[in-house]
Write a protein that holds these residues in place. Structure first.
Motif, PDB file in Angstrom:
ATOM      1  N   TRP A   1       0.853  -1.186   0.000  1.00 39.27           N
ATOM      2  CA  TRP A   1       0.000   0.000   0.000  1.00 39.27           C
ATOM      3  C   TRP A   1       0.888   1.235   0.000  1.00 39.27           C
ATOM      4  CZ3 TRP A   1       1.289   2.733   4.273  1.00 39.27           C
ATOM      5  CH2 TRP A   1       1.707   2.019   5.405  1.00 39.27           C
ATOM      6  N   THR A   2       0.357   2.295  -0.448  1.00 38.79           N
ATOM      7  CA  THR A   2       1.124   3.553  -0.454  1.00 38.79           C
ATOM      8  C   THR A   2       0.281   4.655   0.171  1.00 38.79           C
ATOM      9  OG1 THR A   2       0.273   4.012  -2.643  1.00 38.79           O
ATOM     10  CG2 THR A   2       2.518   3.121  -2.528  1.00 38.79           C
ATOM     11  N   LEU A   3       0.962   5.652   0.651  1.00 36.93           N
ATOM     12  CA  LEU A   3       0.266   6.825   1.198  1.00 36.93           C
ATOM     13  C   LEU A   3      -0.050   7.759   0.039  1.00 36.93           C
ATOM     14  CD1 LEU A   3       2.706   7.310   4.199  1.00 36.93           C
ATOM     15  CD2 LEU A   3       0.359   6.461   4.338  1.00 36.93           C
ATOM     16  N   SER A   4      -1.250   8.323   0.049  1.00 28.30           N
ATOM     17  CA  SER A   4      -1.617   9.187  -1.074  1.00 28.30           C
ATOM     18  C   SER A   4      -0.759  10.463  -1.070  1.00 28.30           C
ATOM     19  CB  SER A   4      -3.098   9.567  -0.988  1.00 28.30           C
ATOM     20  OG  SER A   4      -3.274  10.541   0.025  1.00 28.30           O
ATOM     21  N   ASP A   5      -0.581  11.013  -2.247  1.00 24.09           N
ATOM     22  CA  ASP A   5       0.234  12.234  -2.369  1.00 24.09           C
ATOM     23  C   ASP A   5      -0.368  13.367  -1.548  1.00 24.09           C
ATOM     24  OD1 ASP A   5       2.013  10.981  -3.915  1.00 24.09           O
ATOM     25  OD2 ASP A   5       1.224  11.748  -5.846  1.00 24.09           O
ATOM     26  N   ASP A   6      -1.710  13.380  -1.533  1.00 20.96           N
ATOM     27  CA  ASP A   6      -2.412  14.438  -0.803  1.00 20.96           C
ATOM     28  C   ASP A   6      -2.121  14.348   0.695  1.00 20.96           C
ATOM     29  OD1 ASP A   6      -3.877  16.515  -1.706  1.00 20.96           O
ATOM     30  OD2 ASP A   6      -5.778  15.719  -0.873  1.00 20.96           O
ATOM     31  N   PHE A   7      -2.207  13.090   1.217  1.00 24.07           N
ATOM     32  CA  PHE A   7      -1.921  12.889   2.639  1.00 24.07           C
ATOM     33  C   PHE A   7      -0.491  13.327   2.943  1.00 24.07           C
ATOM     34  CE2 PHE A   7       0.241  10.311   5.798  1.00 24.07           C
ATOM     35  CZ  PHE A   7      -0.511  10.573   6.923  1.00 24.07           C
ATOM     36  N   LYS A   8       0.431  12.876   2.083  1.00 24.66           N
ATOM     37  CA  LYS A   8       1.845  13.180   2.343  1.00 24.66           C
ATOM     38  C   LYS A   8       2.087  14.688   2.339  1.00 24.66           C
ATOM     39  CE  LYS A   8       3.943  10.035  -0.437  1.00 24.66           C
ATOM     40  NZ  LYS A   8       5.064   9.361  -1.053  1.00 24.66           N
ATOM     41  N   LYS A   9       1.450  15.360   1.381  1.00 24.13           N
ATOM     42  CA  LYS A   9       1.640  16.818   1.276  1.00 24.13           C
ATOM     43  C   LYS A   9       1.173  17.495   2.570  1.00 24.13           C
ATOM     44  CE  LYS A   9      -0.006  20.465  -1.470  1.00 24.13           C
ATOM     45  NZ  LYS A   9      -1.326  20.632  -1.970  1.00 24.13           N
ATOM     46  N   ASN A  10      -0.003  17.094   3.036  1.00 20.56           N
ATOM     47  CA  ASN A  10      -0.561  17.722   4.236  1.00 20.56           C
ATOM     48  C   ASN A  10       0.183  17.332   5.499  1.00 20.56           C
ATOM     49  OD1 ASN A  10      -2.595  19.202   3.025  1.00 20.56           O
ATOM     50  ND2 ASN A  10      -3.944  17.434   2.940  1.00 20.56           N
ATOM     51  N   TYR A  11       0.557  16.050   5.572  1.00 22.66           N
ATOM     52  CA  TYR A  11       1.168  15.558   6.804  1.00 22.66           C
ATOM     53  C   TYR A  11       2.615  16.031   6.933  1.00 22.66           C
ATOM     54  CZ  TYR A  11       2.811  12.405  10.405  1.00 22.66           C
ATOM     55  OH  TYR A  11       3.362  11.906  11.555  1.00 22.66           O
ATOM     56  N   LEU A  12       3.307  16.074   5.796  1.00 21.21           N
ATOM     57  CA  LEU A  12       4.736  16.381   5.850  1.00 21.21           C
ATOM     58  C   LEU A  12       5.016  17.861   6.125  1.00 21.21           C
ATOM     59  CD1 LEU A  12       6.064  14.168   2.914  1.00 21.21           C
ATOM     60  CD2 LEU A  12       6.347  13.799   5.359  1.00 21.21           C
ATOM     61  N   ARG A  13       4.068  18.697   5.776  1.00 29.17           N
ATOM     62  CA  ARG A  13       4.294  20.137   5.879  1.00 29.17           C
ATOM     63  C   ARG A  13       4.341  20.596   7.347  1.00 29.17           C
ATOM     64  NH1 ARG A  13       0.372  24.217   5.101  1.00 29.17           N
ATOM     65  NH2 ARG A  13      -1.048  22.474   4.994  1.00 29.17           N
ATOM     66  N   GLY A  14       5.444  21.219   7.752  1.00 30.04           N
ATOM     67  CA  GLY A  14       5.538  21.761   9.111  1.00 30.04           C
ATOM     68  C   GLY A  14       4.719  23.027   9.223  1.00 30.04           C
ATOM     69  N   ALA A  15       4.293  23.343  10.455  1.00 29.83           N
ATOM     70  CA  ALA A  15       3.422  24.506  10.636  1.00 29.83           C
ATOM     71  C   ALA A  15       4.207  25.809  10.537  1.00 29.83           C
ATOM     72  CB  ALA A  15       2.733  24.414  11.995  1.00 29.83           C
ATOM     73  N   GLY A  16       3.694  26.737   9.705  1.00 28.04           N
ATOM     74  CA  GLY A  16       4.286  28.069   9.599  1.00 28.04           C
ATOM     75  C   GLY A  16       3.605  29.006  10.592  1.00 28.04           C
ATOM     76  N   GLU A  17       3.988  30.293  10.536  1.00 29.20           N
ATOM     77  CA  GLU A  17       3.474  31.236  11.537  1.00 29.20           C
ATOM     78  C   GLU A  17       1.951  31.350  11.535  1.00 29.20           C
ATOM     79  OE1 GLU A  17       5.518  34.971  13.099  1.00 29.20           O
ATOM     80  OE2 GLU A  17       4.204  35.757  11.540  1.00 29.20           O
ATOM     81  N   LEU A  18       1.362  31.431  10.327  1.00 25.12           N
ATOM     82  CA  LEU A  18      -0.090  31.605  10.256  1.00 25.12           C
ATOM     83  C   LEU A  18      -0.822  30.416  10.885  1.00 25.12           C
ATOM     84  CD1 LEU A  18      -2.448  33.347   9.336  1.00 25.12           C
ATOM     85  CD2 LEU A  18      -2.342  32.225   7.098  1.00 25.12           C
ATOM     86  N   GLU A  19      -0.338  29.213  10.578  1.00 26.58           N
ATOM     87  CA  GLU A  19      -0.992  28.034  11.159  1.00 26.58           C
ATOM     88  C   GLU A  19      -0.850  28.011  12.677  1.00 26.58           C
ATOM     89  OE1 GLU A  19       1.277  26.278   8.260  1.00 26.58           O
ATOM     90  OE2 GLU A  19      -0.155  24.665   7.849  1.00 26.58           O
ATOM     91  N   LEU A  20       0.321  28.409  13.163  1.00 28.61           N
ATOM     92  CA  LEU A  20       0.533  28.411  14.616  1.00 28.61           C
ATOM     93  C   LEU A  20      -0.354  29.459  15.283  1.00 28.61           C
ATOM     94  CD1 LEU A  20       4.400  27.939  14.655  1.00 28.61           C
ATOM     95  CD2 LEU A  20       2.694  26.286  15.423  1.00 28.61           C
ATOM     96  N   VAL A  21      -0.482  30.627  14.638  1.00 26.32           N
ATOM     97  CA  VAL A  21      -1.324  31.689  15.194  1.00 26.32           C
ATOM     98  C   VAL A  21      -2.780  31.223  15.246  1.00 26.32           C
ATOM     99  CG1 VAL A  21      -2.311  33.954  14.632  1.00 26.32           C
ATOM    100  CG2 VAL A  21       0.154  33.652  14.657  1.00 26.32           C
ATOM    101  N   ARG A  22      -3.237  30.618  14.169  1.00 33.61           N
ATOM    102  CA  ARG A  22      -4.631  30.146  14.147  1.00 33.61           C
ATOM    103  C   ARG A  22      -4.836  29.050  15.188  1.00 33.61           C
ATOM    104  NH1 ARG A  22      -5.652  30.082   7.613  1.00 33.61           N
ATOM    105  NH2 ARG A  22      -5.986  32.319   7.387  1.00 33.61           N
ATOM    106  N   SER A  23      -3.850  28.184  15.339  1.00 38.03           N
ATOM    107  CA  SER A  23      -3.971  27.108  16.324  1.00 38.03           C
ATOM    108  C   SER A  23      -4.049  27.694  17.742  1.00 38.03           C
ATOM    109  CB  SER A  23      -2.768  26.164  16.154  1.00 38.03           C
ATOM    110  OG  SER A  23      -2.461  25.532  17.350  1.00 38.03           O
ATOM    111  N   GLY A  24      -3.191  28.675  18.019  1.00 34.72           N
ATOM    112  CA  GLY A  24      -3.204  29.302  19.348  1.00 34.72           C
ATOM    113  C   GLY A  24      -4.499  30.046  19.599  1.00 34.72           C
ATOM    114  N   LEU A  25      -5.018  30.671  18.552  1.00 36.74           N
ATOM    115  CA  LEU A  25      -6.273  31.423  18.693  1.00 36.74           C
ATOM    116  C   LEU A  25      -7.451  30.468  18.918  1.00 36.74           C
ATOM    117  CD1 LEU A  25      -7.975  34.005  18.536  1.00 36.74           C
ATOM    118  CD2 LEU A  25      -7.919  33.821  16.039  1.00 36.74           C
ATOM    119  N   ASP A  26      -7.484  29.400  18.132  1.00 40.71           N
ATOM    120  CA  ASP A  26      -8.571  28.423  18.255  1.00 40.71           C
ATOM    121  C   ASP A  26      -8.560  27.821  19.668  1.00 40.71           C
ATOM    122  OD1 ASP A  26     -10.682  26.819  17.581  1.00 40.71           O
ATOM    123  OD2 ASP A  26      -9.559  25.457  16.293  1.00 40.71           O
ATOM    124  N   ASP A  27      -7.370  27.462  20.118  1.00 37.59           N
ATOM    125  CA  ASP A  27      -7.236  26.867  21.448  1.00 37.59           C
ATOM    126  C   ASP A  27      -7.730  27.846  22.521  1.00 37.59           C
ATOM    127  OD1 ASP A  27      -6.186  24.724  23.151  1.00 37.59           O
ATOM    128  OD2 ASP A  27      -4.806  26.267  23.849  1.00 37.59           O
TER     129      ASP A  27
END
Ligand code: NAD
Length: 475
Positions: free
Chosen positions: A406-432
């Motif tokens: 079996w293989t991991l889909s390209d879409d999954f890999k793209k989303n999973y492999l990407r580390g969080a940048g500033e915007l994602e961290l800010v949104r995560s902190g705000l949501d929390d």
């Protein structure tokens, strides 16, 4: 709009008193927390268009139980001392509720920014900032303003630059104000933060079936019919996110020049562009126009979002407001009298001190970023990606040795492999933050028989925390 002169502080204090009456707080401490510590009024002249123009500005410090104190600077002709003091008080309670380590403050300048050219506004802003900076009323350790009605990134950049010109050796100078543009020490996601916070608040509300039922609603945000008052920074972002990401229908928008409505839902992006090019909502294609915009506050809908200014839902119209759920994106849109009428009717109100706290939350992140002199995620992002790569590579290696590969889909890999940048961290902190603060209010709302609304619950949580800080100081 109800006449709020002399009334806005009274309204905030009435709500404060209602909560204190249910708490075990000494009268002395209750009074200390309630009062506004100080308000500075400044009048200054600026030579413009061949004449000297005198402007009046305020900076009010409500509580210094934590420093710096924090709160926006508003540009509006309606600015006056009582308004600034009420807004400063709300900042104290808001910061305590969402656990940002600040006291409450607010500022205002009596001006209609639309009457002045950008270079004139810059001169006026710099002069106002100069007056506040020289008295330490703008200072990274003591008092940190932010945008509010009529101001934005541009004004914050001027204020920051003015502070740094006057304090050339202060290495933390940029932390003197938040809401700056990204290239001038700002943080990703600050402009959208308050509207994004309104969205996160509603998402959290709709995670609790008991709460949804209290408002007489059901289901999810999807398909909910929403009325928004004020399509400025806060209202526009809230409307845009709710309609494009959560499936809400914005059925009416109320602005200064009237309101537009459409049962099919308005295209808020196109409406915003229309307001920017024509100065109002009138003649927006495909919508019905109503010159008396405030009538639409009474429209039949699921959610009402007042996102313009204080006092728009008052004793005179509260009984006719049909929305079962109101989320106060603006500060103080519901007066104390209206609040009582609405609660009696069973309306659920998600209160300002919580609902619009997204702005100060992300401002807190910006201030921390400025003090640490490094962008969020800069150290961790690629390390995080590298660790994810190790896991994905290992999984793929293992899968090759199996009978059924079996293989991991390209879409999954793209989303999973990407580390969080500033915007994602800010949104995560705000949501929390928005989830946590809602849950702390909700617990009081549900657990105590004598607490019947989220506002009182929010005040109780905030006041308890402020009281604990004062008590720890030995007051
Ligand atoms: P803004 O100046 O960007 O937008 C205000 C909008 O309201 C404008 O589109 C304006 O035309 C409209 N408006 C003004 N008077 C109106 C009236 N009488 N009827 C209908 N519409 C009217 O301001 P903003 O920053 O979006 O702030 C709006 C509210 O949110 C204020 O109460 C403010 O204190 C509060 N708030 C703002 C922030 C922030 O980060 N900007 C944070 C917390 C709370």
């Amino acid at each position: 709009m109800a006449d709020m002169h002399g009334g806005f502080s009274a309204s905030v204090n009435a709500m404060y008193d209602q909560a204190v009456a249910l708490m075990d707080l000494s009268p002395g401490l209750a009074q200390k927390i309630r009062v506004c510590n100080a308000t500075y009024t400044v009048r200054f002249g600026v030579r413009l268009r061949g004449a000297i123009h005198t402007f009046t500005g305020y900076r009010s410090v409500h509580s210094e139980h934590m420093e710096p104190v924090k709160g926006g600077i508003r540009y509006s002709l309606a600015v006056h001392q009582d308004e600034v003091e009420a807004l400063a008080a709300l900042m104290t309670y808001k910061c305590a509720l969402v656990e940002t380590p600040f006291g409450g403050s607010k500022g205002g300048l009596c001006i209609d920014p639309r009457e002045w050219e950008p270079h004139e506004l810059e001169q006026i802003t710099r002069r106002f900032a100069y007056e506040l900076i020289k008295r330490d009323m703008i200072n990274p350790a003591q008092n940190v303003p932010a945008p509010d009605m009529g101001t934005g990134e541009r004004e914050m950049a001027w204020i920051s630059d003015q502070y740094q010109r006057m304090n050339t050796t202060d290495i933390n100078g940029r932390a003197c104000v938040t809401g700056k543009p990204p290239h001038a020490g700002g943080i990703a996601g600050r402009v959208e933060a308050t509207g994004r916070g309104v969205q996160y608040a509603l998402q959290e509300f709709f995670r609790h079936p008991d709460d949804i039922a209290k408002a007489g609603l059901s289901g999810t945000l999807d398909g909910k019919r929403v009325v928004v008052q004020g399509l400025g920074n806060v209202g526009w972002h809230a409307a845009q996110f709710l309609s494009t990401e959560d499936g809400c229908k914005i059925i009416a928008v109320i602005e200064r020049d009237g309101a537009v409505q459409s049962d099919d839902g308005l295209d808020v992006e196109a409406l915003r562009a229309h307001i920017q090019s024509t100065g109002g909502v009138k003649d927006f294609p495909g919508a019905t126009y109503e010159a008396d915009g405030s009538k639409l506050l009474e429209a039949e809908c699921d959610i009402l979002i007042p996102a313009a200014l204080e006092g728009t839902i008052h004793e005179g119209n509260a009984a006719r407001v049909q929305a079962p759920l109101i989320i106060e994106a603006a500060n103080g849109p519901v007066t104390a009298e209206a609040n009582a009428i609405l609660l009696e009717k069973g309306t659920v109100i998600i209160p300002d001190l919580y609902a619009n706290a997204g702005g100060v939350t992300v401002s807190y992140f910006e201030w921390v970023k400025n003090l640490s002199h490094i962008r969020f995620g800069r150290m961790q992002r690629r390390a995080e990606e590298a660790r994810h790569h190790v896991l994905v590579n290992e999984l793929e290696r293992l899968s090759k040795n199996r009978d059924v590969a079996w293989t991991l889909s390209d879409d999954f890999k793209k989303n999973y492999l990407r580390g969080a940048g500033e915007l994602e961290l800010v949104r995560s902190g705000l949501d929390d933050t928005m989830r946590g603060a809602y849950q702390s209010m909700r617990e009081v709302w549900h657990d105590r028989d004598d607490v019947h609304d989220l506002r009182t619950a929010g005040f109780i949580v905030a006041i308890s925390r402020i009281a604990a800080t004062y008590q720890a100081k030995g007051l």
